[in-house]
Design a protein around this motif. Structure first.
Motif, mmCIF file in Angstrom:
data_model
loop_
_atom_site.group_PDB
_atom_site.id
_atom_site.type_symbol
_atom_site.label_atom_id
_atom_site.label_comp_id
_atom_site.label_asym_id
_atom_site.label_seq_id
_atom_site.Cartn_x
_atom_site.Cartn_y
_atom_site.Cartn_z
ATOM 1 N N GLN A 225 0.924 -1.304 0.189
ATOM 2 C CA GLN A 225 -0.042 0.018 0.046
ATOM 3 C C GLN A 225 0.805 1.363 0.047
ATOM 4 N N ILE A 226 2.281 1.060 0.225
ATOM 5 C CA ILE A 226 3.189 2.198 0.306
ATOM 6 C C ILE A 226 4.293 1.855 -0.478
ATOM 7 N N SER A 227 5.258 2.726 -0.790
ATOM 8 C CA SER A 227 6.660 2.609 -1.482
ATOM 9 C C SER A 227 7.549 2.477 -0.432
ATOM 10 N N ALA A 228 8.269 1.445 -0.335
ATOM 11 C CA ALA A 228 9.125 0.977 1.007
ATOM 12 C C ALA A 228 9.848 0.014 0.577
ATOM 13 N N SER A 229 11.095 -0.202 1.167
ATOM 14 C CA SER A 229 11.833 -1.476 1.005
ATOM 15 C C SER A 229 11.528 -2.512 1.653
ATOM 16 N N VAL A 230 11.693 -4.005 1.416
ATOM 17 C CA VAL A 230 11.465 -4.989 2.357
ATOM 18 C C VAL A 230 12.422 -5.217 3.335
ATOM 19 N N LEU A 231 11.995 -4.965 4.707
ATOM 20 C CA LEU A 231 12.995 -4.990 5.792
ATOM 21 C C LEU A 231 12.969 -6.189 6.403
ATOM 22 N N ARG A 232 11.918 -6.980 6.148
ATOM 23 C CA ARG A 232 12.058 -8.530 7.070
ATOM 24 C C ARG A 232 11.053 -9.321 6.367
ATOM 25 N N LEU A 233 11.840 -10.525 6.222
ATOM 26 C CA LEU A 233 10.853 -11.525 5.908
ATOM 27 C C LEU A 233 10.365 -12.562 7.092
ATOM 28 N N LEU B 265 1.935 -11.783 11.296
ATOM 29 C CA LEU B 265 3.064 -10.972 10.692
ATOM 30 C C LEU B 265 3.564 -11.747 9.558
ATOM 31 N N LEU B 266 3.593 -11.346 8.314
ATOM 32 C CA LEU B 266 4.242 -12.423 7.381
ATOM 33 C C LEU B 266 5.286 -11.669 6.813
ATOM 34 N N LEU B 267 5.455 -10.221 6.717
ATOM 35 C CA LEU B 267 6.217 -9.653 5.925
ATOM 36 C C LEU B 267 6.433 -7.997 6.417
ATOM 37 N N SER B 268 7.609 -7.280 6.565
ATOM 38 C CA SER B 268 7.949 -6.057 7.021
ATOM 39 C C SER B 268 8.416 -5.364 6.066
ATOM 40 N N LEU B 269 7.741 -3.986 5.773
ATOM 41 C CA LEU B 269 8.561 -3.083 4.924
ATOM 42 C C LEU B 269 9.226 -1.892 5.853
ATOM 43 N N SER B 270 10.055 -1.195 5.137
ATOM 44 C CA SER B 270 10.875 -0.297 6.066
ATOM 45 C C SER B 270 10.137 1.254 6.396
ATOM 46 N N ILE C 224 2.816 -6.217 6.873
ATOM 47 C CA ILE C 224 1.702 -7.136 6.055
ATOM 48 C C ILE C 224 1.455 -8.328 6.749
ATOM 49 N N GLU C 225 0.086 -8.465 7.183
ATOM 50 C CA GLU C 225 -0.446 -9.452 8.135
ATOM 51 C C GLU C 225 -1.543 -10.206 7.426
ATOM 52 N N ALA C 226 -1.565 -11.583 7.759
ATOM 53 C CA ALA C 226 -2.478 -12.408 7.158
ATOM 54 C C ALA C 226 -4.068 -11.963 7.420
ATOM 55 N N ASP D 268 1.297 -19.267 0.387
ATOM 56 C CA ASP D 268 1.444 -20.237 -0.775
ATOM 57 C C ASP D 268 2.738 -19.491 -1.585
ATOM 58 N N ALA D 269 2.785 -18.304 -1.658
ATOM 59 C CA ALA D 269 3.719 -17.834 -2.535
ATOM 60 C C ALA D 269 4.378 -16.406 -2.048
ATOM 61 N N ARG D 270 5.456 -16.008 -2.619
ATOM 62 C CA ARG D 270 5.896 -14.625 -2.315
ATOM 63 C C ARG D 270 6.932 -14.264 -3.642
ATOM 64 N N GLN D 271 6.564 -12.798 -4.093
ATOM 65 C CA GLN D 271 6.876 -12.295 -5.236
ATOM 66 C C GLN D 271 8.143 -11.550 -4.889
ATOM 67 N N VAL D 272 8.635 -11.182 -3.782
ATOM 68 C CA VAL D 272 9.652 -10.212 -3.605
ATOM 69 C C VAL D 272 10.813 -10.954 -2.618
ATOM 70 N N GLU D 273 11.970 -10.284 -2.641
ATOM 71 C CA GLU D 273 12.996 -10.914 -1.546
ATOM 72 C C GLU D 273 13.270 -9.685 -0.777
ATOM 73 N N LEU D 274 14.112 -10.264 0.222
ATOM 74 C CA LEU D 274 14.761 -9.022 1.466
ATOM 75 C C LEU D 274 15.582 -7.986 0.425
ATOM 76 N N GLY D 275 15.198 -6.737 0.884
ATOM 77 C CA GLY D 275 15.856 -5.745 0.368
ATOM 78 C C GLY D 275 15.259 -5.203 -0.879
ATOM 79 N N ASP D 276 14.359 -5.961 -1.565
ATOM 80 C CA ASP D 276 13.606 -5.299 -2.727
ATOM 81 C C ASP D 276 12.823 -3.846 -2.425
ATOM 82 N N PHE D 277 13.012 -2.953 -3.350
ATOM 83 C CA PHE D 277 12.159 -1.943 -3.109
ATOM 84 C C PHE D 277 10.922 -2.094 -3.938
ATOM 85 N N VAL D 278 9.600 -1.783 -3.145
ATOM 86 C CA VAL D 278 8.389 -2.164 -3.840
ATOM 87 C C VAL D 278 7.663 -0.805 -4.111
ATOM 88 N N GLN D 279 6.898 -0.809 -5.260
ATOM 89 C CA GLN D 279 5.955 0.578 -5.260
ATOM 90 C C GLN D 279 4.455 0.147 -4.561
#
Length: 360
Positions: free
Chosen positions: A81-89, A102-107, A172-174, A181-192
């Motif tokens: 929902q925001i532009s940020a980097s993937v901080l933690r899986l 909690l599934l994934l954290s953005l910066s 990012i919570e369930a 089932d699937a993840r489309q990003v990796e640690l450190g990726d910048f997402v829009q």
């Protein structure tokens, strides 16, 4: 003459071959005539003779058999929902998760600071409004100025809510319990904003979707029991929980969905299955499909003999067919079905009938 023939032995061989050929041909012709006569109905007293078999109507379970597709009960693609980097899986894919986990954290970047600033702004505006109201009660502050301060307070509160939402969107919570089932990003990726992050599926229940013909949909009701047969032979029990209100414009068929419990969370989503939908008990006759014929209007039916020894043709509805025979409805409860000679007699024709086992 005989001496001439004896001098030419090849003439004897030719003569014997011709006689043998004539004998074989005469035997084949006799056999063909005998076979042809067996196919024709026997005529006695000027009437065709047919064989019959008495059939009684039997109760049978009506069912529709359609091919379907097993799907997860729920499937959602979680997006940023925001532009940020993937901080933690926080969780790895393939694992079961609970709702709110909690599934994934953005910066957070400066979003935490923005929340602090907005909270301070709201406190300042609340203090200004409280002071202005006390002065307004003493007629020392105008109503228009008080209205302006109320508006600024509302604006500050809205900015605080937005800042808190942006900070919360770094987590990012369930939204429901299921499988990561699937993840489309990796640690450190910048997402829009709007970019896909991961996929969550709920397979504690499954739904099996299929298309059913418009002629059959009127026989279905919600809650009907359905037997789901998988390709490997396993069977699951389900119930009909959805029937489309409108048909597909291309196929003219209706989408249906069957709900199936899956407490063991078996990985079946995406597989094919066969749906056996029970539609109630009916009285029907079981017979060989070879006994079905068509009338002048192209309707399927069977020929039988009435009490006056006349041929009747009755259109029938085909309920189901398998390698053992066919179930049909539309016949009288007890009927003398013509099993031999039906192709040579017509409705209304007087015949002589004989039970199939009497002539043996």
């Amino acid at each position: 003459m005989f001496s001439q023939v004896s001098k030419r032995p090849w003439l004897i061989a030719v003569a014997i071959s011709v006689l043998l050929l004539l004998w074989l041909l005469s035997g084949s012709l006799f056999k063909a005539q005998k076979t042809a006569s067996a196919d024709q109905p026997v005529v006695e007293q000027g009437l065709a003779k047919v064989e019959i078999q008495w059939l009684e109507a039997q109760p049978m379970q009506r069912q529709h058999v359609v091919q379907g597709q097993v799907e997860a009960w729920r499937r959602v693609e979680l997006r940023a929902q925001i532009s940020a980097s993937v901080l933690r899986l926080d969780r790895d894919k393939g694992q079961p998760v609970e709702q709110g986990e909690l599934l994934l954290s953005l910066s957070p970047d400066d979003r935490s600071a923005q929340v602090v600033r907005s909270e301070a702004e709201v406190r300042q505006r609340e203090t200004d409004v409280d002071s202005a109201r006390r002065l307004h009660e003493r007629k020392l502050f105008s109503a228009n100025e008080l209205l302006r301060l109320d508006s600024e307070l509302a604006k500050a509160r809205a900015e605080l809510a937005t800042a808190r939402l942006h900070l919360r969107n770094t987590r990012i919570e369930a939204p429901f319990a299921g499988v990561y089932d699937a993840r489309q990003v990796e640690l450190g990726d910048f997402v829009q904003a709007g970019q896909s992050l991961l996929t969550l599926v709920d397979i504690r229940q499954l739904k099996v979707s299929a298309q059913i013909a418009q002629q059959q949909v009127t026989q279905l009701t919600l809650g009907q029991p359905v037997r789901v047969q998988l390709l490997d032979g396993r069977e699951l029990a389900g119930e009909l929980h959805f029937i489309a209100a409108a048909a597909d414009p291309d196929s003219r068929s209706f989408r249906i969905e069957v709900r199936v419990d899956n407490p063991e969370r078996l990985r079946l989503a995406g597989a094919s299955a066969t749906l056996h939908i029970q539609t109630g008990e009916a009285m029907a006759h079981r017979l060989s499909p070879a006994l079905l014929s068509l009338d002048a209007a192209g309707r399927h039916g069977v020929k039988w003999v009435n009490q006056q020894q006349r041929v009747e043709f009755t259109p029938v509805a085909l309920i189901s067919v398998d390698n053992q025979g066919a179930w049909v409805s539309g016949l009288p409860p007890r009927v003398a079905l013509i099993t031999l000679g039906q192709g040579f007699v017509e409705p209304g024709q007087q015949v002589l009938s004989q039970l199939a086992n009497e002539g043996s």
